[in-house]
Design an enzyme around this catalytic site. Structure first.
Site, PDB file in Angstrom:
ATOM      1  CG  HIS A 113      43.635 -28.591 -58.738  1.00  0.00           C
ATOM      2  ND1 HIS A 113      43.079 -29.340 -57.737  1.00  0.00           N
ATOM      3  CD2 HIS A 113      43.644 -27.317 -58.281  1.00  0.00           C
ATOM      4  CE1 HIS A 113      42.729 -28.565 -56.729  1.00  0.00           C
ATOM      5  NE2 HIS A 113      43.064 -27.326 -57.036  1.00  0.00           N
ATOM      6  CG  ASP A 174      32.689 -34.795 -58.836  1.00  0.00           C
ATOM      7  OD1 ASP A 174      31.531 -34.608 -59.229  1.00  0.00           O
ATOM      8  OD2 ASP A 174      33.204 -35.923 -58.764  1.00  0.00           O
ATOM      9  CD  GLU A 285      30.043 -37.861 -59.114  1.00  0.00           C
ATOM     10  OE1 GLU A 285      30.634 -38.076 -58.029  1.00  0.00           O
ATOM     11  OE2 GLU A 285      30.388 -36.965 -59.911  1.00  0.00           O
TER      12      GLU A 285
END
Length: 536
Positions: A113, A174, A285
């Site tokens: 990632h 997240d 958030e």
């Protein structure tokens, strides 16, 4: 002073050295020449001779020459699939012992990632960390609970195994389908960071393989310089192979809430109020919405409006809106008290009352929420596309300046991907790690999470989005915003020096101590590999 063997060689064999450089120079001009190919075949042959429990692969390496960013593709010479920590240390020590006679580098790859080739190693060795499954998860469930895990383990797996004991890590990202070593090498920031700090805050101990091939256990009390250096260290000083992660009792349920604001100052004031409150939400958030049609209607698949009639009348068309997203963790027997606490917290906020949406989900559903979106995008073929993401840390005193210039001016819609924005309190963070942040105590994470359509030359194309990112960075520089990049990417050491500022000296010292030949993590382009080939 007594001459070392290396010094003697360079002093008394200059003719031989010049001849060697001449030959290497010819090879660098024509890479197809046999003498240039030979070093790689020699290296591959020597790697094959290593006695390891796992194995090397020298063919079909395309899968490790790409990442989530899908913009950089550097083919390695080999991939190591380790089954033990000694596989990793033996490989690195073997390359270190070759010294400057080779320019081969080593990169640790987790779940792939990275955004800009950070976990790639051109003509080097990539270590597939997901193959490292030792040690098996070991839980300590007493007064200060923790779990010992392999750095190649995914956070989603740690969550599931921890919950079997009624425990959970404190701080998350997240997206949970990331490796432990990957997030700890950066920071691991999410909506819980204001309360517990980032993931690098919640580690008791690490096992690290340095650029010399040494296996070192480190913590705040033992080999502390390496411990702090590796946390947020971008893989520059060693490869994390094991981590001891702090745990706490796990909740079963989550109240998940979204509300909207039309004024940025009101929105940011409420966010800051929540992260400074003693009894607040467990997650805070937010995100920016620019010119989105039917926004609240889209939320109905997951959330329920508090007032359906008022919600139907609200229009998001052509507006710049700010969404506050919060969550409160609880157990079923605490439902009444939790609802009362939430009502009190929301009563102090100044959101648009008709836009309150809420949902009640399991703890796992909430934490793994992004994976649901991933599966939908994969079904549509929209996951494996370029992701020119830009993540910035902005000091609180400059957040309004940035918001005025970027939201609605530089960016006129958010159709290419979400824009996350939320404050964190740096006083909760441990000091001394390699993580670089703005100087102020409160800072905002702003994440521009765009997806580009392959081959498009329009607004959804890669070049257009990169130009927007460049405009944002140029504004930050001209307006002296004092921002720092999170998941940083620079192409020159001078830019890296500016990024680290006064901490560059300590960063460079740690590199020379733990990876003196700059073998590790070449994809960041911070240090050049020490070799004869690099001296041409």
């Amino acid at each position: 002073m007594k001459s070392t063997p290396t010094h003697f060689f360079f002093k008394h064999n200059s003719m031989l050295l010049r001849f060697l450089i001449f030959i290497l120079g010819i090879c660098s001009i024509n890479r197809s020449n046999l003498c240039c190919d030979q070093p790689f075949s020699v290296i591959q042959s020597s790697l094959k001779q290593l006695k390891i429990e796992g194995y090397f692969s020298f063919k079909n390496l395309d899968n490790v020459a790409k990442d989530f960013g899908n913009r950089y593709h550097f083919l390695p010479s080999a991939v190591l699939y380790p089954k033990s920590v000694s596989d990793i240390s033996s490989t690195i020590k073997h390359i270190f012992d070759m010294g400057i006679t080779t320019d081969i580098t080593v990169a640790a790859r987790g779940h792939g990632h990275s955004l800009e080739g950070q976990a790639q190693a051109y003509q080097g060795v990539v270590i597939s960390m997901e193959s490292l499954r030792v040690p098996a998860m070991r839980f300590h469930a007493e007064e200060l609970p923790f779990v010992d895990v392999s750095a190649g383990e995914l956070w989603i797996n740690i969550l599931h195994e921890s919950l079997k004991l009624g425990l959970t890590p404190k701080s998350w990202t997240d997206y949970l389908h990331l490796t432990v070593g990957g997030t700890l090498s950066n920071a691991g920031i999410s909506g819980q960071a204001f309360k517990h700090g980032p993931q690098i805050n919640n580690v008791y101990q690490l096992e690290v393989v340095t650029g010399k091939g040494e296996v070192i256990t480190c913590s705040e009390e033992q080999n502390a310089d390496l411990f702090y250096g590796v946390l947020g260290g971008l893989g520059q000083f060693g490869i994390i192979t094991r981590a001891r992660i702090a745990l706490q009792p796990a909740p079963k349920k989550v109240k998940w809430i979204r509300v909207l604001y039309s004024d940025f100052s009101t929105f940011s004031n409420d966010q800051e109020k929540l992260i400074s409150s003693k009894d607040s939400f467990d997650y805070v958030e937010g995100f920016v919405i620019i010119n989105r049609t039917g926004l609240l209607n889209n939320w109905r698949s997951t959330f329920n409006p508090k007032d359906p009639l008022l919600a139907r009348k609200f229009s998001s068309d052509g507006k710049v809106l700010y969404c506050l997203e919060v969550a409160k963790y609880f157990n079923p027997e605490e439902t009444t008290n939790t609802d009362q606490t939430i009502d009190v917290l929301l009563s102090k906020l100044n959101y648009i009352k008709s836009t309150m949406f809420q949902s009640e989900v399991s703890y796992v559903e909430f934490l793994d929420r992004v994976h649901v979106s991933e599966m939908k995008l994969q079904e549509k073929g929209l996951w494996d596309v370029p992701h020119p993401w830009l993540n910035l840390l902005i000091p609180r005193s400059k957040i309004h300046d940035l918001a005025r210039e970027v939201f609605g001016k530089i960016l006129t819609d958010t159709s290419h991907g979400p824009i996350l924005i939320y404050p964190v309190n740096k006083s909760k963070w441990i000091k001394g790690t390699s993580m670089v942040t703005p100087q102020e105590d409160v800072m905002y994470l702003i994440a521009f999470l765009s997806s580009a359509m392959p081959s498009s030359t329009g607004k959804d194309g890669l070049e257009h989005i990169l130009n927007k990112n460049k405009k944002i960075l140029n504004f930050c520089e001209k307006a002296h915003i004092g921002m720092k990049q999170y998941l940083p990417h620079y192409t020159t050491q001078e830019d890296w020096k500016l990024h680290f500022g006064p901490r560059w000296e300590a960063f460079a010292r740690r590199k020379s101590t733990y990876d003196p030949l700059a073998i590790l993590a070449p994809g960041h382009r911070i240090f050049k590999r020490a070799s004869l080939l690099q001296q041409q």
